[in-house]
Design an enzyme around this catalytic site. Structure first.
Site, PDB file in Angstrom:
ATOM      1  N   HIS A 219      45.212  31.281  34.613  1.00 46.18           N
ATOM      2  CA  HIS A 219      46.428  30.407  34.866  1.00 46.18           C
ATOM      3  C   HIS A 219      46.894  29.803  33.056  1.00 46.18           C
ATOM      4  O   HIS A 219      47.898  29.962  33.003  1.00 46.18           O
ATOM      5  CB  HIS A 219      47.028  29.309  36.103  1.00 46.18           C
ATOM      6  CG  HIS A 219      47.007  29.278  37.565  1.00 46.18           C
ATOM      7  ND1 HIS A 219      45.836  30.230  37.915  1.00 46.18           N
ATOM      8  CD2 HIS A 219      47.481  30.013  38.237  1.00 46.18           C
ATOM      9  CE1 HIS A 219      46.311  30.263  39.371  1.00 46.18           C
ATOM     10  NE2 HIS A 219      47.350  30.333  38.451  1.00 46.18           N
ATOM     11  N   SER A 223      47.929  36.267  34.671  1.00 47.37           N
ATOM     12  CA  SER A 223      47.881  37.951  34.869  1.00 47.37           C
ATOM     13  C   SER A 223      48.171  38.768  33.844  1.00 47.37           C
ATOM     14  O   SER A 223      49.130  38.730  33.488  1.00 47.37           O
ATOM     15  CB  SER A 223      48.422  37.970  36.265  1.00 47.37           C
ATOM     16  OG  SER A 223      47.587  36.931  37.226  1.00 47.37           O
ATOM     17  N   LYS A 247      51.064  41.597  49.733  1.00 46.42           N
ATOM     18  CA  LYS A 247      50.389  42.448  49.127  1.00 46.42           C
ATOM     19  C   LYS A 247      49.296  42.140  49.438  1.00 46.42           C
ATOM     20  O   LYS A 247      48.339  42.762  50.189  1.00 46.42           O
ATOM     21  CB  LYS A 247      51.076  42.679  47.962  1.00 46.42           C
ATOM     22  CG  LYS A 247      50.398  43.993  47.634  1.00 46.42           C
ATOM     23  CD  LYS A 247      51.037  44.027  46.411  1.00 46.42           C
ATOM     24  CE  LYS A 247      50.441  45.730  46.014  1.00 46.42           C
ATOM     25  NZ  LYS A 247      51.217  45.762  44.411  1.00 46.42           N
ATOM     26  N   ASP A 248      48.658  40.819  49.223  1.00 44.19           N
ATOM     27  CA  ASP A 248      47.296  40.411  49.994  1.00 44.19           C
ATOM     28  C   ASP A 248      47.276  40.014  51.017  1.00 44.19           C
ATOM     29  O   ASP A 248      45.627  40.596  51.496  1.00 44.19           O
ATOM     30  CB  ASP A 248      46.774  38.747  49.031  1.00 44.19           C
ATOM     31  CG  ASP A 248      47.154  39.105  47.519  1.00 44.19           C
ATOM     32  OD1 ASP A 248      46.753  40.415  46.963  1.00 44.19           O
ATOM     33  OD2 ASP A 248      47.277  37.861  47.400  1.00 44.19           O
ATOM     34  N   GLU A 291      17.973  45.448  48.088  1.00 41.79           N
ATOM     35  CA  GLU A 291      19.446  45.729  48.962  1.00 41.79           C
ATOM     36  C   GLU A 291      20.159  46.475  47.945  1.00 41.79           C
ATOM     37  O   GLU A 291      19.969  46.634  46.637  1.00 41.79           O
ATOM     38  CB  GLU A 291      20.170  44.141  49.065  1.00 41.79           C
ATOM     39  CG  GLU A 291      19.363  43.876  50.286  1.00 41.79           C
ATOM     40  CD  GLU A 291      19.683  44.130  51.763  1.00 41.79           C
ATOM     41  OE1 GLU A 291      20.451  43.853  52.060  1.00 41.79           O
ATOM     42  OE2 GLU A 291      19.145  44.719  51.645  1.00 41.79           O
TER      43      GLU A 291
END
Length: 437
Positions: A219, A223, A247-248, A291
């Site tokens: 912030h 962005s 959108k998220d 993994e």
């Protein structure tokens, strides 16, 4: 970044005004995730993965706390306690599968998030600290995942702990002391389980704290966006809420659907069969493999098979494995191109996808036995991995001819999706070549 046009939080109720004066948490949330945070208007779905990573961490913490209530960190009962969770605890099978599958989904989301940052140049100034905090989160995730894998105390857990902690013994002078400190002795035993269980429980909360710093660092400059062009006016932005929250939530719905499908229909697809056998120090598995999310780095580790002068191959492999991650911390200074986004860097865009392919094939090689052609392939790809950052990236940044950048985010959006007031594509003067701000 402080946007003059950002909406300010104004409490409308008495209790809202009280908390705004005493504990302004609603104001903080409003400014960080609400309408008070203007966001570039051209963010695509690849920018959803930061939020998805946060959701994945919350799932891991919640399910981990529940599992910890029933797990016993003792070599005589650790494997049986996991079976107890699966068979006797109400809903235990679901929480265990959510935790195990969630780790893989967490890493998948973070890898996509990192590659998105590499493609759009999110590591470039003024976001260097943001990038480095993200890498710290990644390192903490790797440590947490490794320790969690050991807690199952199956065959692959035991021998994975033996092999990975044994790598530290290659470090001159202090290596044996580090290995003994990690294990709590000279071989994986009760002390190892207690150490790993404590740290595995603690580190997710440390990760959560670093994520808060990561969001805070985001912030400050604001962005990044697919063009790499800095926000200049209010027309370049939209409020985070409701545009990107909607959108998220759509992305979250897709993510949870895929997550549930794997948890309920293929929960063991990503597991190693040998890890469903209790640990046996007298029986070494034919093929010890970590993994899947560690496979690229495991391939780099195994790529060194011959001693060089006085440096043992094992030590070179360990150093290369750690260097493969630490090198990313220096990327903001290795890539000196003034243009951020690969959308306007045609040569670097091709090389980016070559790098992605190299990482994927390294992952495949890391999951295969240490035999030909996988060892030779790992050696070639490891050489390219380091050359990409140390040689190719600096040279391309210096000599590449980039495409013209739009003057603003709005111009790029209108040129792609809309038209200007006169009815012609775009708005304002034609795009000219200029560095990203």
């Amino acid at each position: 970044m402080s946007f003059p046009w950002a909406k300010q939080y104004e409490p409308t109720t008495g209790i809202g005004k009280f908390f705004d004066q005493q504990l302004p948490l609603p104001r903080f949330v409003y400014g960080a995730l609400g309408a008070g945070y203007p966001t570039p208007k051209n963010l695509n779905y690849f920018y959803n993965f930061g939020v998805l990573a946060g959701v994945a961490l919350v799932i891991q913490i919640i399910t981990g706390v529940i599992l910890a209530m029933h797990y016993a960190a003792n070599v005589t009962v650790a494997f049986d306690s996991v079976e107890h969770i699966m068979r006797d605890v109400n809903g235990g099978w679901m929480f265990r599968y959510m935790h195990a599958v969630g780790a893989s989904f967490f890493f998948a989301v973070v890898y996509i998030h990192m590659f998105r940052g590499l493609y759009y140049g999110s590591y470039k100034p003024p976001r260097e600290v943001l990038w480095m905090l993200g890498l710290v989160i990644f390192l903490l995730m790797m440590a947490t995942a490794f320790m969690g894998y050991v807690l199952v105390w199956g065959q692959m857990s035991f021998w994975g702990a033996t092999v990975i902690t044994g790598l530290f013994s290659a470090i001159p002078i202090v290596g044996d002391y580090i290995q003994t400190l990690l294990l709590g002795g000279f071989a994986p035993d009760n002390a190892t389980l207690n150490r790993f269980f404590s740290l595995h429980y603690l580190l997710p909360f440390v990760i959560f704290g670093v994520i808060i710093l990561h969001v805070w660092a985001l912030h400050i400059p604001g962005s990044n966006n697919p063009t790499g062009v800095a926000v200049k006016t209010e027309a370049d932005t939209v409020p985070f809420h409701p545009y990107y929250t909607a959108k998220d939530f759509f992305g979250l719905g897709v993510y949870l659907t895929l997550f549930a499908a794997v948890v309920f229909f293929a929960p063991n697809a990503l597991g190693e069969p040998d890890n469903y056998i209790p640990a046996n120090a007298l029986s070494t598995p034919a093929h010890i493999v970590p993994e899947w999310y560690f496979w690229p780095f495991y391939a780099i580790l195994r790529a060194f098979t011959v001693d060089f002068l006085f440096i043992p191959a094992k030590l070179m492999g360990v150093l290369a494995m750690f260097a493969a991650i630490l090198l990313l911390f220096f990327l903001p200074w290795l890539d000196t191109s003034p243009v951020r986004s690969n959308s306007y860097r045609p040569l670097n865009r091709i090389l980016f996808w070559v790098f992605v392919a190299v990482c994927l094939v390294l992952g495949v090689a890391g999951g295969k036995p240490a035999e030909e052609p996988w060892v030779r392939l790992s050696q070639v790809l490891t050489a390219y991995y380091f050359a990409h950052f140390l040689i190719i990236t600096p040279l391309v940044a210096r000599f590449e001819k980039t495409l013209p950048l739009p003057r603003s985010i709005s111009e790029a959006v209108l040129a792609k999706y809309g038209s200007g007031p006169s009815g012609t594509p775009g708005a304002g003067p034609a795009a000219v070549a200029q560095p990203a701000e």
